[in-house]
Design an enzyme around this catalytic site. Sequence first.
Site, mmCIF file in Angstrom:
data_model
loop_
_atom_site.group_PDB
_atom_site.id
_atom_site.type_symbol
_atom_site.label_atom_id
_atom_site.label_comp_id
_atom_site.label_asym_id
_atom_site.label_seq_id
_atom_site.Cartn_x
_atom_site.Cartn_y
_atom_site.Cartn_z
ATOM 1 N N GLY A 1 0.801 -1.210 0.000
ATOM 2 C CA GLY A 1 0.000 0.000 0.000
ATOM 3 C C GLY A 1 0.828 1.251 0.000
ATOM 4 O O GLY A 1 0.341 2.317 0.399
ATOM 5 N N ASP A 2 2.087 1.147 -0.448
ATOM 6 C CA ASP A 2 2.945 2.330 -0.440
ATOM 7 C C ASP A 2 3.996 2.172 -1.537
ATOM 8 O O ASP A 2 3.755 1.498 -2.526
ATOM 9 C CB ASP A 2 3.581 2.525 0.936
ATOM 10 C CG ASP A 2 3.684 3.999 1.310
ATOM 11 O OD1 ASP A 2 4.360 4.742 0.578
ATOM 12 O OD2 ASP A 2 3.102 4.412 2.327
#
Length: 436
Positions: free
Chosen positions: A224-225
Amino acid sequence: MILFRLFPLVASVTAYVVNEGTECHLYPESSTHNGRPVDDTPSILQAFELCGTNGSVVFPNETFYVNQVMNTTNLLNCDVSIYGELIWSTNVPYWLSHSLPVVFQNLSAAWIFGGTNVTVKGYGQGRFFGNGQTWYDENRNNSNQPGRPMSFVIYNSTNVLVDGLTWLQSQFWNTFVSYSSNVTMSNIFVNSTSNDGNQTMNTDGSDTWNSNNVRYYNWTVQNGDDCIAIKGNSSNIHARNITCYNTNGFPIGSVGQDPGYPDYVKDILFEDATLIDSNNGGWIKAWQGVPTTEDANGDNGGGGGGWAKNVTFRNFRLDNVALPIYVTECIYSSDPSVCDTSTFQISDITWENFTGTSKYDLISSIHCGAKVPCPGLKFIDVNIETRNTSLGLPSKKPVYQCANIVNQNATGVNSTGIPCNAWAPGDVPETPTHNY
């Protein structure tokens, strides 16, 4: 053959290391406790103490439980083989109060690893499981949390090879390369995804800082990054054949955070990359020139100097990427009035052979600071269409936003190859949510 047993503070727990000359074989404590999970940290540390110099450490195809921080630095001519799985505990209070500081942005680590002439091989089956869901729920969609540890930090190292390993459900960043040179990480699989509504904030695949000659080959990352990020004072970094799902792509930065410590980044090559359902592609993120005490990233900073130059993003295949090409010098400020205050110089950046689809009509947004316009920015064979166009659906005209690019105006391509057709505001978010 010598069998070493240690007696830490809890007398019922004993280490289980078999030492044969310069080779140490580890066996999990669960094998002597009727299969019950028992902390294997003491035996792991003992194995590295015994065989970390001119030796080898072997984790067989078993499950090992890591309930404490580990510092295995100053290794020399050491080969590590991991055939099994290491599982980190969910004892949040322990990790928040004991994780090891790494200096950068007040971050910390669960395992600091390093030395000279070291290999860590997983042979396609070695795994690190961070029990990250506990941290995603603890963090509740916030960002930097002091004490939340990174899984594996390569620190103060020279000539290191990490190959054939998997990172699952990392607590924070999966890996971090710091104060190191000649590091290769190849054939790596990363998956840090949440099974509920809490996002996997700050689960970067890998970051570099104060390091040179670092190579990333053959990675698959779902998180998620950032997929792979280049922080300050990094040089000669090469990432090739990287596939990223649901990531923030490949940023340079963030940089320019600390007025007392300028960031210098040069000679970076990302090539042969595939980005699927990701927020960004190849991009640069710098802080504004006015320091702030609070920002959306849970950190503070701004006003730092330095430069980033000779960066190439080449052969990128995009599938539904929200903002494929992006430059900002105001990454964490919520005040657009300070977005032209940065003195961080960005120059000689090339985006070459970009194909595929963007999620919205915004193909690129490049806002260089008014105090430091960007020279040497180039598009070469950038052919991105909107997702709707690729599906034969109605679509707006592609938007290429530009601001303060040297040798570029808002009416044509000129020498840069960037087809500017709109002004780039300083506060365009890194993840657009609509058409422009």
